[in-house]
Write a protein that holds these residues in place. Structure first.
Motif, short mmCIF file in Angstrom:
data_model
loop_
_atom_site.label_atom_id
_atom_site.label_comp_id
_atom_site.label_asym_id
_atom_site.label_seq_id
_atom_site.Cartn_x
_atom_site.Cartn_y
_atom_site.Cartn_z
N SER A 182 4.78 -3.02 -1.90
CA SER A 182 4.03 -2.96 -0.64
C SER A 182 2.73 -3.72 -0.84
CB SER A 182 3.74 -1.50 -0.27
OG SER A 182 2.80 -0.93 -1.19
N ASN A 183 2.11 -4.13 0.25
CA ASN A 183 0.84 -4.84 0.15
C ASN A 183 -0.22 -4.01 -0.58
OD1 ASN A 183 1.85 -7.06 1.42
ND2 ASN A 183 0.87 -6.69 3.38
N GLN A 215 -3.66 -3.13 -5.25
CA GLN A 215 -4.13 -2.23 -6.31
C GLN A 215 -3.96 -2.87 -7.68
OE1 GLN A 215 -5.69 0.88 -6.09
NE2 GLN A 215 -6.01 0.41 -8.25
N ILE A 216 -2.84 -3.56 -7.88
CA ILE A 216 -2.60 -4.26 -9.15
C ILE A 216 -3.67 -5.33 -9.38
CG2 ILE A 216 -1.02 -5.85 -10.33
CD1 ILE A 216 1.29 -4.26 -9.08
N ILE A 261 -11.53 -11.86 -8.92
CA ILE A 261 -10.21 -11.95 -8.31
C ILE A 261 -10.01 -10.71 -7.43
CG2 ILE A 261 -9.20 -10.93 -10.40
CD1 ILE A 261 -6.63 -12.42 -9.77
N ASN A 262 -9.63 -10.92 -6.19
CA ASN A 262 -9.41 -9.79 -5.27
C ASN A 262 -8.33 -10.14 -4.26
OD1 ASN A 262 -10.70 -10.76 -2.61
ND2 ASN A 262 -12.31 -11.17 -4.13
N SER A 280 5.61 -1.33 -12.76
CA SER A 280 6.10 -0.71 -11.53
C SER A 280 7.23 -1.47 -10.86
CB SER A 280 4.95 -0.55 -10.52
OG SER A 280 4.40 -1.82 -10.21
N VAL A 281 7.45 -2.72 -11.25
CA VAL A 281 8.49 -3.51 -10.57
C VAL A 281 9.56 -4.05 -11.52
CG1 VAL A 281 6.90 -4.22 -8.75
CG2 VAL A 281 7.18 -5.66 -10.76
#
Length: 232
Positions: free
Chosen positions: A15-16, A21-22, A55-56, A100-101
């Motif tokens: 999800s976005n 969050q990552i 970085i964001n 997580s993926v």
């Protein structure tokens, strides 16, 4: 000098909010100077990361749904635009190998490989059957039932071949993230370099110190002058 650039990304697995969050975790490592750990996470050289100031990430459109088809934007501030290609590869690697993926990606790849194998086997079987029917027709052209069978077999072959190619394409592009638009190497900076900020800060401190010293000196002279007048 500091330069700003952005990636436009999309994910069918994350999800976005999870992706953002990552990115936030990566930025925290960057801000704390943990370049070694971040270089392992992104499979990227430390020298590249040392030229990244921030970085964001943010959503393209604020739609609060589990799967936002609009994707998200990843912004970076760097001191050297020549690192952007390596940084982009590192970001894609980081998403694809996130804890997580990774399991989800492996499961999807295994499922697609199984589908590719099964459709490929079925295509071979139907193709063999089609050749057998054609050989029979060459010796008996009056069999109308055989004509119907071969037509049905041909249609099934086409459908299965389309599915087979679709599964192969899906496997090829099975990633946690898709880059819709890569980094652009802008030549115009968005702000002065770190050295300029340091110089300005030092100049401000020196100015304040000078004014304080001057005020203190004048104040001492005034006090001395008042004391001498009283004594006289």
């Amino acid at each position: 000098m500091v330069y700003k650039s952005r990636l436009v990304l999309q994910s069918t697995i994350l999800s976005n909010q999870n992706a953002i969050q990552i990115v936030g975790n990566w930025n925290a490592l960057l801000k704390s100077g943990e370049h070694t750990e971040l270089s392992v996470t992104l499979n990227c050289k430390e020298d590249v990361l040392k030229k990244v100031k921030e970085i964001n990430a943010e959503e393209i459109q604020k739609i609060f749904t589990p799967n936002n088809p609009n994707g998200f934007i990843l912004n970076v501030l760097v001191t050297d635009v020549s690192i952007l290609d390596d940084l982009q590869k590192g970001i894609v690697y980081g998403f694809n190998n996130s804890e997580s993926v990774k399991d989800k990606l492996d499961a999807k790849r295994n499922r697609l490989q199984e589908l590719i194998y099964k459709t490929g086997t079925e295509i071979q079987r139907l193709d063999s059957t089609k050749r057998t029917v054609e050989n029979i027709l060459n010796g008996n052209r009056s069999g109308s039932s055989l004509m119907i069978d071969i037509s049905s077999i041909s249609r099934q072959l086409i459908e299965l071949t389309e599915k087979h190619l679709f599964f192969k394409e899906e496997l090829k592009f099975t990633n946690a993230i898709q880059v819709l638009q890569g980094f652009s190497k802008f030549k115009k900076p968005v702000g002065p370099s770190l050295f300029v900020w340091l110089f300005l800060g030092l100049a401000s401190c020196l100015s304040i110190a000078f004014l304080y010293t001057l005020f203190n000196s004048v104040n001492q002279k005034l006090k001395r002058s008042v004391r001498l007048r009283k004594e006289s």
